[in-house]
Design an enzyme around this catalytic site. Structure first.
Site, PDB file in Angstrom:
ATOM      1  N   ARG A 177       0.794  -1.224   0.000  1.00  0.00           N
ATOM      2  CA  ARG A 177       0.000   0.000   0.000  1.00  0.00           C
ATOM      3  C   ARG A 177       0.824   1.270   0.000  1.00  0.00           C
ATOM      4  O   ARG A 177       0.562   2.197  -0.765  1.00  0.00           O
ATOM      5  CB  ARG A 177      -0.924   0.074   1.234  1.00  0.00           C
ATOM      6  CG  ARG A 177      -2.237  -0.619   1.061  1.00  0.00           C
ATOM      7  CD  ARG A 177      -2.688  -1.153   2.394  1.00  0.00           C
ATOM      8  NE  ARG A 177      -1.757  -2.180   2.777  1.00  0.00           N
ATOM      9  CZ  ARG A 177      -1.893  -3.469   2.437  1.00  0.00           C
ATOM     10  NH1 ARG A 177      -2.947  -3.860   1.789  1.00  0.00           N
ATOM     11  NH2 ARG A 177      -0.977  -4.356   2.767  1.00  0.00           N
ATOM     12  N   THR A 178       1.790   1.349   0.896  1.00  0.00           N
ATOM     13  CA  THR A 178       2.462   2.639   1.068  1.00  0.00           C
ATOM     14  C   THR A 178       3.214   3.019  -0.206  1.00  0.00           C
ATOM     15  O   THR A 178       3.074   4.126  -0.720  1.00  0.00           O
ATOM     16  CB  THR A 178       3.398   2.600   2.289  1.00  0.00           C
ATOM     17  OG1 THR A 178       2.625   2.182   3.408  1.00  0.00           O
ATOM     18  CG2 THR A 178       3.990   3.965   2.570  1.00  0.00           C
ATOM     19  N   LYS A 194      25.805  -2.987  -1.279  1.00  0.00           N
ATOM     20  CA  LYS A 194      27.271  -2.869  -1.384  1.00  0.00           C
ATOM     21  C   LYS A 194      27.847  -2.171  -0.161  1.00  0.00           C
ATOM     22  O   LYS A 194      29.052  -1.904  -0.104  1.00  0.00           O
ATOM     23  CB  LYS A 194      27.638  -2.042  -2.618  1.00  0.00           C
ATOM     24  CG  LYS A 194      27.184  -2.610  -3.932  1.00  0.00           C
ATOM     25  CD  LYS A 194      27.626  -1.653  -5.049  1.00  0.00           C
ATOM     26  CE  LYS A 194      27.111  -2.082  -6.397  1.00  0.00           C
ATOM     27  NZ  LYS A 194      27.335  -1.022  -7.401  1.00  0.00           N
ATOM     28  N   ARG A 243      11.208   4.121   3.178  1.00  0.00           N
ATOM     29  CA  ARG A 243      10.891   3.150   4.240  1.00  0.00           C
ATOM     30  C   ARG A 243      12.167   2.396   4.573  1.00  0.00           C
ATOM     31  O   ARG A 243      12.904   1.982   3.652  1.00  0.00           O
ATOM     32  CB  ARG A 243       9.807   2.184   3.776  1.00  0.00           C
ATOM     33  CG  ARG A 243       9.661   0.996   4.714  1.00  0.00           C
ATOM     34  CD  ARG A 243       8.445   0.169   4.407  1.00  0.00           C
ATOM     35  NE  ARG A 243       7.231   0.895   4.750  1.00  0.00           N
ATOM     36  CZ  ARG A 243       6.018   0.348   4.752  1.00  0.00           C
ATOM     37  NH1 ARG A 243       5.869  -0.925   4.439  1.00  0.00           N
ATOM     38  NH2 ARG A 243       4.963   1.064   5.063  1.00  0.00           N
ATOM     39  N   HIS A 290       5.104   6.036  11.517  1.00  0.00           N
ATOM     40  CA  HIS A 290       4.608   5.881  10.140  1.00  0.00           C
ATOM     41  C   HIS A 290       3.609   7.012   9.892  1.00  0.00           C
ATOM     42  O   HIS A 290       2.402   6.801   9.817  1.00  0.00           O
ATOM     43  CB  HIS A 290       3.947   4.504  10.003  1.00  0.00           C
ATOM     44  CG  HIS A 290       3.651   4.073   8.608  1.00  0.00           C
ATOM     45  ND1 HIS A 290       3.689   4.924   7.516  1.00  0.00           N
ATOM     46  CD2 HIS A 290       3.300   2.858   8.107  1.00  0.00           C
ATOM     47  CE1 HIS A 290       3.370   4.249   6.422  1.00  0.00           C
ATOM     48  NE2 HIS A 290       3.134   2.996   6.757  1.00  0.00           N
TER      49      HIS A 290
END
Ligand code: NCD
Length: 305
Positions: free
Chosen positions: A51-52, A80, A101, A129
């Protein structure tokens, strides 16, 4: 430079303004369909998301802008050994705004210091959030018409559930709001939320292990899944994962005007039989999230329509 790392960075007036913009977008989407032409959003997702990430991308496309980014850390230079601040500084050369995120608490804040463009926290570990909270706030506004005089039950994993932390933080600023915090002993709301937010603002709250004993008092029931990825030990997750399952039977004791919310993804904590109940709001939250992310992008890019 404006960023959104913590919901507290938005005043009540800012939230009202975002809601008004979102409502205007819902009324007249065509008016907004070209306003971000030639602007680019980068979605940097170091953790899984449906969703986000997709709602940020849909939001930018619906504003006429473009999107670039990655959806797994192992397809970026993080694999890396690149630092979050170097990745952010690099992406800031390509994009006008970043949604990030990350599994580590504070990573989007670190990114905001070097990116040179606005950074939005799209979920940092078990911490915050804020854009899910914007989706939740528009849902509460559309369901209840106001943020005042609400008894809000939060149920499930209140320890690691970052959406609950941001929701409590946002709702604690309104009048006559009360919280009922329902969780197993091991998954209670972190102490800093109780001391720095609830107690600091004099917000009444109770903690309980029982959903059945409390469901009848609530205006909003905010269910959450047990956050498997934050557990140190699988046996604890398995023991706690089905602590609460909302069923039509349990809803019989709830008010007619209850709003059942959930940030999704749902695992087992709301029976699918609840989905047809008019009190179920969780798929409305999904749609509201896209509109609020559109409003937020406009605000941070200082686009006026
Ligand atoms: C939430 C999250 O990522 O914290 N999901 C979402 O963004 N809607 C809730 C969760 O994963 O349980």
């Amino acid at each position: 430079m404006r960023h959104l790392i913590d919901i507290q960075q938005l005043s009540q007036e800012d939230i009202q303004q975002l809601i008004e913009t979102a409502m205007d977008i819902i009324e007249d989407p065509v008016k907004y369909s070209e306003v971000c032409r030639h602007k680019k959003l980068a979605t940097l997702f170091f953790e899984p998301s449906t969703r986000t990430r997709l709602s940020f991308e849909a939001a930018m496309y619906e504003l006429g802008g473009d999107v670039l980014g990655f959806s797994e850390s192992n397809s970026s230079s993080a694999a890396k050994g690149e630092s979050v601040s170097d990745t952010a500084r690099t992406v800031g050369c390509y994009a006008d705004i970043i949604a990030m995120r990350h599994p580590k608490e504070g990573a989007p804040l670190v990114a905001s210091r070097t990116a040179g463009v606005p950074v939005i926290n799209a979920g940092d570990g078990g911490h915050n959030h804020p854009t899910q909270t914007l989706a939740d706030l528009l849902t509460i506004y559309r369901e209840k018409g106001s943020f005042n005089n609400l008894t809000i039950g939060c149920c499930g994993d209140l320890k690691f559930g970052r959406t609950v932390h941001s929701l409590i933080s946002a709702m604690s600023r309104y009048d006559n709001v009360k919280f009922v915090l329902i969780s197993p002993e091991e998954l209670k709301v972190p102490k800093y939320i109780k001391t720095d937010v609830l107690e600091a603002k004099g917000i009444p709250y109770i903690e309980s292990v029982s959903l059945e004993e409390n469901i009848g008092k609530l205006d909003i029931l905010y269910m959450t899944r047990v956050q498997r990825e934050r557990f140190f030990n699988e046996a604890d997750y398995l023991r706690l994962k089905d602590s609460y399952v909302l069923t039509p039977e349990k809803l019989k004791a709830a008010r007619e005007d209850l709003s059942v919310m959930h940030p999704l993804p749902r695992v087992n904590e709301i029976s699918v039989a609840v989905d047809d109940d008019p009190r179920a709001c969780y798929f409305k939250q999904v749609l509201n999230g896209k509109y609020m992310r559109m409003a937020l992008i406009l605000k941070l890019l200082e686009v006026t329509v």
